[in-house]
Design a protein around this motif. Sequence first.
Motif, PDB file in Angstrom:
ATOM      1  N   ARG A  50       0.837  -1.195   0.000  1.00 54.64           N
ATOM      2  CA  ARG A  50       0.000   0.000   0.000  1.00 54.64           C
ATOM      3  C   ARG A  50       0.878   1.254   0.000  1.00 54.64           C
ATOM      4  N   VAL A  51       1.945   1.237   0.781  1.00 54.19           N
ATOM      5  CA  VAL A  51       2.855   2.381   0.827  1.00 54.19           C
ATOM      6  C   VAL A  51       3.531   2.576  -0.523  1.00 54.19           C
ATOM      7  N   ASN A  52       3.967   1.484  -1.136  1.00 56.38           N
ATOM      8  CA  ASN A  52       4.619   1.588  -2.440  1.00 56.38           C
ATOM      9  C   ASN A  52       3.663   2.146  -3.491  1.00 56.38           C
ATOM     10  N   GLN A  53       2.404   1.717  -3.441  1.00 55.99           N
ATOM     11  CA  GLN A  53       1.426   2.238  -4.391  1.00 55.99           C
ATOM     12  C   GLN A  53       1.202   3.729  -4.160  1.00 55.99           C
ATOM     13  N   LYS A  54       1.111   4.115  -2.907  1.00 54.19           N
ATOM     14  CA  LYS A  54       0.883   5.522  -2.581  1.00 54.19           C
ATOM     15  C   LYS A  54       2.062   6.372  -3.028  1.00 54.19           C
ATOM     16  N   GLU A  55       3.282   5.881  -2.793  1.00 53.63           N
ATOM     17  CA  GLU A  55       4.471   6.629  -3.209  1.00 53.63           C
ATOM     18  C   GLU A  55       4.522   6.760  -4.726  1.00 53.63           C
ATOM     19  N   ALA A  56       4.157   5.696  -5.431  1.00 53.35           N
ATOM     20  CA  ALA A  56       4.157   5.755  -6.890  1.00 53.35           C
ATOM     21  C   ALA A  56       3.123   6.762  -7.381  1.00 53.35           C
ATOM     22  N   THR A  57       1.969   6.771  -6.763  1.00 58.52           N
ATOM     23  CA  THR A  57       0.924   7.719  -7.146  1.00 58.52           C
ATOM     24  C   THR A  57       1.364   9.147  -6.861  1.00 58.52           C
ATOM     25  N   GLU A  58       1.932   9.369  -5.679  1.00 57.76           N
ATOM     26  CA  GLU A  58       2.385  10.712  -5.326  1.00 57.76           C
ATOM     27  C   GLU A  58       3.505  11.180  -6.241  1.00 57.76           C
ATOM     28  N   SER A  59       4.435  10.285  -6.552  1.00 52.82           N
ATOM     29  CA  SER A  59       5.538  10.704  -7.421  1.00 52.82           C
ATOM     30  C   SER A  59       5.029  11.039  -8.811  1.00 52.82           C
ATOM     31  N   LEU A  61       2.065  12.230  -9.442  1.00 56.25           N
ATOM     32  CA  LEU A  61       1.388  13.525  -9.304  1.00 56.25           C
ATOM     33  C   LEU A  61       2.393  14.659  -9.270  1.00 56.25           C
ATOM     34  N   PHE A  62       3.493  14.476  -8.545  1.00 56.37           N
ATOM     35  CA  PHE A  62       4.517  15.511  -8.480  1.00 56.37           C
ATOM     36  C   PHE A  62       5.143  15.737  -9.851  1.00 56.37           C
ATOM     37  N   GLN A  63       5.358  14.668 -10.583  1.00 58.09           N
ATOM     38  CA  GLN A  63       5.947  14.819 -11.911  1.00 58.09           C
ATOM     39  C   GLN A  63       5.009  15.575 -12.827  1.00 58.09           C
ATOM     40  N   THR A  64       3.721  15.275 -12.758  1.00 60.15           N
ATOM     41  CA  THR A  64       2.790  15.991 -13.626  1.00 60.15           C
ATOM     42  C   THR A  64       2.667  17.446 -13.196  1.00 60.15           C
ATOM     43  N   ASN A  65       2.713  17.725 -11.896  1.00 61.91           N
ATOM     44  CA  ASN A  65       2.668  19.110 -11.418  1.00 61.91           C
ATOM     45  C   ASN A  65       3.910  19.864 -11.874  1.00 61.91           C
ATOM     46  N   ASP A  66       5.076  19.238 -11.780  1.00 57.31           N
ATOM     47  CA  ASP A  66       6.313  19.875 -12.238  1.00 57.31           C
ATOM     48  C   ASP A  66       6.251  20.156 -13.734  1.00 57.31           C
ATOM     49  N   GLN A  67       5.781  19.211 -14.499  1.00 56.04           N
ATOM     50  CA  GLN A  67       5.680  19.403 -15.936  1.00 56.04           C
ATOM     51  C   GLN A  67       4.701  20.529 -16.245  1.00 56.04           C
ATOM     52  N   HIS A  68       3.606  20.574 -15.497  1.00 55.85           N
ATOM     53  CA  HIS A  68       2.607  21.619 -15.712  1.00 55.85           C
ATOM     54  C   HIS A  68       3.191  22.995 -15.391  1.00 55.85           C
ATOM     55  N   GLN A  69       3.957  23.091 -14.304  1.00 59.39           N
ATOM     56  CA  GLN A  69       4.573  24.358 -13.945  1.00 59.39           C
ATOM     57  C   GLN A  69       5.617  24.767 -14.974  1.00 59.39           C
ATOM     58  N   GLN A  70       6.375  23.799 -15.480  1.00 57.46           N
ATOM     59  CA  GLN A  70       7.373  24.119 -16.502  1.00 57.46           C
ATOM     60  C   GLN A  70       6.689  24.627 -17.772  1.00 57.46           C
ATOM     61  N   GLU A  71       5.573  24.032 -18.098  1.00 52.88           N
ATOM     62  CA  GLU A  71       4.837  24.494 -19.272  1.00 52.88           C
ATOM     63  C   GLU A  71       4.323  25.909 -19.055  1.00 52.88           C
ATOM     64  N   LYS A  72       3.875  26.221 -17.835  1.00 50.76           N
ATOM     65  CA  LYS A  72       3.391  27.574 -17.538  1.00 50.76           C
ATOM     66  C   LYS A  72       4.521  28.585 -17.662  1.00 50.76           C
ATOM     67  N   THR A  73       5.685  28.262 -17.094  1.00 50.55           N
ATOM     68  CA  THR A  73       6.802  29.200 -17.150  1.00 50.55           C
ATOM     69  C   THR A  73       7.287  29.378 -18.577  1.00 50.55           C
TER      70      THR A  73
END
Length: 91
Positions: A50-59, A61-73
């Motif tokens: 369960r922890v591994n799944q959660k970490e994979a999901t969070e990572s 999400l963070f990658q998509t947020n970073d990509q989204h912010q890079q696209e905005k900048t």
Amino acid sequence: MSLKLIELQVAIPRTLDASKASVDLMNRGLLQQQHTSEEIRKKDKKEAERVNQKEATESSLFQTNDQHQQEKTSSKSSSHPYKGSKIDYSG
């Protein structure tokens, strides 16, 4: 204190029953311990998954947020080509 033949016929089967019961009692604790340790092992394995799944999901999400912010900048800098990125405070 001698035992008669009839008393031995009754006593010997009862000692076998008593020995089986005592062996069962001694093994019961061991079996319960093994069962408990097996349950704990399964529970830990499920929690780790369960922890591994959660970490994979969070990572992800963070990658998509970073990509989204890079696209905005990158879109901000391309929308204002005459704006500079540095500010001169020396004046």
